[in-house]
Design a protein around this motif. Structure first.
Motif, mmCIF file in Angstrom:
data_model
loop_
_atom_site.group_PDB
_atom_site.id
_atom_site.type_symbol
_atom_site.label_atom_id
_atom_site.label_comp_id
_atom_site.label_asym_id
_atom_site.label_seq_id
_atom_site.Cartn_x
_atom_site.Cartn_y
_atom_site.Cartn_z
ATOM 1 N N THR A 2 -9.197 -4.623 8.500
ATOM 2 C CA THR A 2 -8.325 -5.306 9.461
ATOM 3 C C THR A 2 -6.957 -4.625 9.440
ATOM 4 N N THR A 4 -4.173 -6.011 8.858
ATOM 5 C CA THR A 4 -3.483 -6.495 7.662
ATOM 6 C C THR A 4 -3.946 -5.690 6.434
ATOM 7 N N GLY A 5 -5.239 -5.468 6.356
ATOM 8 C CA GLY A 5 -5.796 -4.692 5.246
ATOM 9 C C GLY A 5 -5.248 -3.272 5.238
ATOM 10 N N LYS A 7 -2.404 -2.245 6.549
ATOM 11 C CA LYS A 7 -0.983 -2.271 6.194
ATOM 12 C C LYS A 7 -0.794 -2.417 4.682
ATOM 13 N N LYS A 8 -1.631 -3.261 4.090
ATOM 14 C CA LYS A 8 -1.576 -3.454 2.637
ATOM 15 C C LYS A 8 -1.893 -2.155 1.916
ATOM 16 N N MET A 9 -2.944 -1.488 2.404
ATOM 17 C CA MET A 9 -3.378 -0.254 1.770
ATOM 18 C C MET A 9 -2.291 0.818 1.858
ATOM 19 N N LYS A 11 0.846 0.283 2.022
ATOM 20 C CA LYS A 11 1.922 -0.128 1.122
ATOM 21 C C LYS A 11 1.625 0.288 -0.324
ATOM 22 N N THR A 12 0.377 0.111 -0.738
ATOM 23 C CA THR A 12 0.036 0.502 -2.110
ATOM 24 C C THR A 12 0.160 2.013 -2.305
ATOM 25 N N ARG A 13 0.112 2.763 -1.206
ATOM 26 C CA ARG A 13 0.260 4.227 -1.316
ATOM 27 C C ARG A 13 1.689 4.661 -0.985
ATOM 28 N N ASN A 14 2.589 3.691 -0.947
ATOM 29 C CA ASN A 14 3.996 3.959 -0.628
ATOM 30 C C ASN A 14 4.211 4.628 0.720
ATOM 31 N N ARG A 16 4.937 3.893 4.850
ATOM 32 C CA ARG A 16 5.330 2.897 5.840
ATOM 33 C C ARG A 16 4.209 2.733 6.855
ATOM 34 N N ALA A 17 4.007 1.497 7.305
ATOM 35 C CA ALA A 17 2.944 1.230 8.273
ATOM 36 C C ALA A 17 3.443 1.528 9.685
#
Ligand SMILES: [Zn+2]
Ligand SMILES: [Zn+2]
Ligand SMILES: [Zn+2]
Length: 138
Positions: A2, A4-5, A7-9, A11-14, A16-17
Protein backbone atom coordinates in the motif's frame (compact mmCIF):
# COMPACT_ATOMS: atom_id res chain seq x y z
CA UNK A 1 2.29 -2.86 -1.00
CA UNK A 2 0.00 0.00 0.00
CA UNK A 3 1.06 3.63 -0.31
CA UNK A 4 1.34 3.75 3.50
CA UNK A 5 3.54 0.65 3.41
CA UNK A 6 5.72 2.17 0.70
CA UNK A 7 6.12 5.41 2.66
CA UNK A 8 7.07 3.48 5.78
CA UNK A 9 9.60 1.44 3.86
CA UNK A 10 11.18 4.58 2.36
CA UNK A 11 11.43 6.05 5.84
CA UNK A 12 13.28 3.03 7.20
CA UNK A 13 15.79 3.50 4.36
CA UNK A 14 16.15 7.21 5.16
CA UNK A 15 14.56 8.29 1.91
CA UNK A 16 11.97 11.01 1.58
CA UNK A 17 8.67 9.80 0.16
CA UNK A 18 8.67 11.93 -2.99
CA UNK A 19 5.91 11.53 -5.54
CA UNK A 20 8.08 9.71 -8.08
CA UNK A 21 9.53 7.30 -5.51
CA UNK A 22 6.11 6.30 -4.23
CA UNK A 23 4.67 6.00 -7.77
CA UNK A 24 7.54 3.84 -8.96
CA UNK A 25 7.41 1.46 -6.02
CA UNK A 26 3.65 1.21 -6.29
CA UNK A 27 3.92 0.01 -9.88
CA UNK A 28 6.63 -2.53 -9.21
CA UNK A 29 5.11 -3.92 -6.02
CA UNK A 30 1.62 -4.19 -7.48
CA UNK A 31 2.79 -6.14 -10.51
CA UNK A 32 4.60 -8.68 -8.35
CA UNK A 33 7.19 -9.40 -11.04
CA UNK A 34 10.17 -7.69 -12.59
CA UNK A 35 9.38 -4.58 -14.63
CA UNK A 36 11.26 -3.48 -17.73
CA UNK A 37 12.72 -0.05 -18.22
CA UNK A 38 10.28 0.50 -21.06
CA UNK A 39 7.27 -0.41 -18.94
CA UNK A 40 8.39 1.96 -16.21
CA UNK A 41 8.76 4.80 -18.69
CA UNK A 42 5.37 4.07 -20.23
CA UNK A 43 3.57 4.01 -16.89
CA UNK A 44 5.23 7.13 -15.54
CA UNK A 45 5.18 9.43 -18.54
CA UNK A 46 4.76 12.52 -16.42
CA UNK A 47 8.29 12.13 -15.04
CA UNK A 48 11.28 12.65 -17.28
CA UNK A 49 13.67 9.81 -18.10
CA UNK A 50 16.60 11.23 -16.20
CA UNK A 51 14.63 11.58 -12.98
CA UNK A 52 13.34 8.04 -13.40
CA UNK A 53 16.82 6.75 -14.03
CA UNK A 54 18.13 8.51 -10.92
CA UNK A 55 15.28 7.21 -8.80
CA UNK A 56 15.93 3.65 -9.98
CA UNK A 57 19.60 4.00 -9.12
CA UNK A 58 18.82 5.37 -5.66
CA UNK A 59 16.61 2.35 -5.02
CA UNK A 60 19.33 -0.02 -6.19
CA UNK A 61 21.88 1.70 -3.92
CA UNK A 62 19.59 1.43 -0.90
CA UNK A 63 18.77 -2.24 -1.37
CA UNK A 64 15.18 -1.68 -2.41
CA UNK A 65 15.45 -2.84 -6.02
CA UNK A 66 17.82 -4.98 -8.01
CA UNK A 67 18.53 -4.88 -11.69
CA UNK A 68 18.27 -7.84 -14.00
CA UNK A 69 20.16 -7.50 -17.26
CA UNK A 70 19.08 -9.80 -20.01
CA UNK A 71 21.00 -10.96 -23.04
CA UNK A 72 19.42 -8.44 -25.36
CA UNK A 73 20.52 -5.67 -22.97
CA UNK A 74 17.03 -5.06 -21.74
CA UNK A 75 16.99 -3.99 -18.12
CA UNK A 76 14.40 -5.22 -15.67
CA UNK A 77 13.96 -4.10 -12.09
CA UNK A 78 12.57 -6.18 -9.25
CA UNK A 79 11.90 -5.59 -5.59
CA UNK A 80 14.44 -6.89 -3.09
CA UNK A 81 13.35 -8.61 0.06
CA UNK A 82 13.59 -6.72 3.32
CA UNK A 83 16.99 -8.17 4.17
CA UNK A 84 18.75 -6.23 1.41
CA UNK A 85 20.64 -3.11 2.49
CA UNK A 86 23.10 -0.71 0.90
CA UNK A 87 25.98 -2.84 2.14
CA UNK A 88 24.49 -6.23 1.67
CA UNK A 89 22.66 -6.76 -1.56
CA UNK A 90 22.92 -10.46 -2.06
CA UNK A 91 20.48 -12.62 -3.81
CA UNK A 92 20.18 -16.34 -3.90
CA UNK A 93 17.34 -16.63 -6.29
CA UNK A 94 16.70 -17.45 -9.89
CA UNK A 95 15.53 -15.04 -12.55
CA UNK A 96 13.04 -16.57 -14.87
CA UNK A 97 11.95 -15.31 -18.26
CA UNK A 98 8.94 -16.78 -19.95
CA UNK A 99 9.59 -17.61 -23.60
CA UNK A 100 6.01 -16.80 -24.51
CA UNK A 101 4.97 -13.63 -22.69
CA UNK A 102 8.61 -12.53 -22.09
CA UNK A 103 7.84 -11.55 -18.52
CA UNK A 104 10.61 -11.79 -15.96
CA UNK A 105 10.15 -12.81 -12.35
CA UNK A 106 12.26 -13.69 -9.31
CA UNK A 107 11.94 -17.26 -8.13
CA UNK A 108 12.88 -18.02 -4.57
CA UNK A 109 14.12 -21.57 -4.20
CA UNK A 110 13.12 -23.55 -1.14
CA UNK A 111 16.71 -24.57 -0.44
CA UNK A 112 19.77 -22.32 -0.63
CA UNK A 113 21.42 -22.68 -4.02
CA UNK A 114 24.52 -24.85 -3.62
CA UNK A 115 27.02 -24.84 -6.44
CA UNK A 116 29.48 -27.26 -4.91
CA UNK A 117 32.44 -24.97 -5.63
CA UNK A 118 35.21 -25.02 -3.04
CA UNK A 119 38.08 -23.50 -5.01
CA UNK A 120 36.63 -19.97 -5.07
CA UNK A 121 34.72 -17.80 -2.64
CA UNK A 122 31.37 -17.08 -4.25
CA UNK A 123 29.62 -13.89 -3.10
CA UNK A 124 26.91 -13.72 -5.65
CA UNK A 125 25.19 -16.12 -7.97
CA UNK A 126 23.29 -15.03 -11.06
CA UNK A 127 21.04 -17.69 -12.46
CA UNK A 128 18.85 -17.04 -15.47
CA UNK A 129 16.23 -19.63 -16.30
CA UNK A 130 13.74 -19.62 -19.13
CA UNK A 131 10.67 -21.62 -19.98
CA UNK A 132 6.92 -21.22 -19.64
CA UNK A 133 5.42 -19.24 -16.78
CA UNK A 134 2.38 -20.29 -14.77
CA UNK A 135 0.06 -17.95 -16.64
CA UNK A 136 1.08 -19.24 -20.07
CA UNK A 137 1.21 -22.86 -18.94
CA UNK A 138 -2.38 -23.01 -17.72
ZN1 LIG B 1 18.81 -6.76 -3.18
ZN1 LIG C 1 4.38 -16.36 -19.73
ZN1 LIG D 1 15.40 -11.02 -8.49
Amino acid sequence: MTVTGIKKMLKTRNLRATEIRVALLEIISNLGRAVSNQEIQNSLIKFDRITLYRTLNTFIERGILHKIILEDNKNFYALCNLECTTDKHQHQHIHFQCNQCKEVSCLESKEPIELGISSHLVDEIEIMASGTCQDCYN
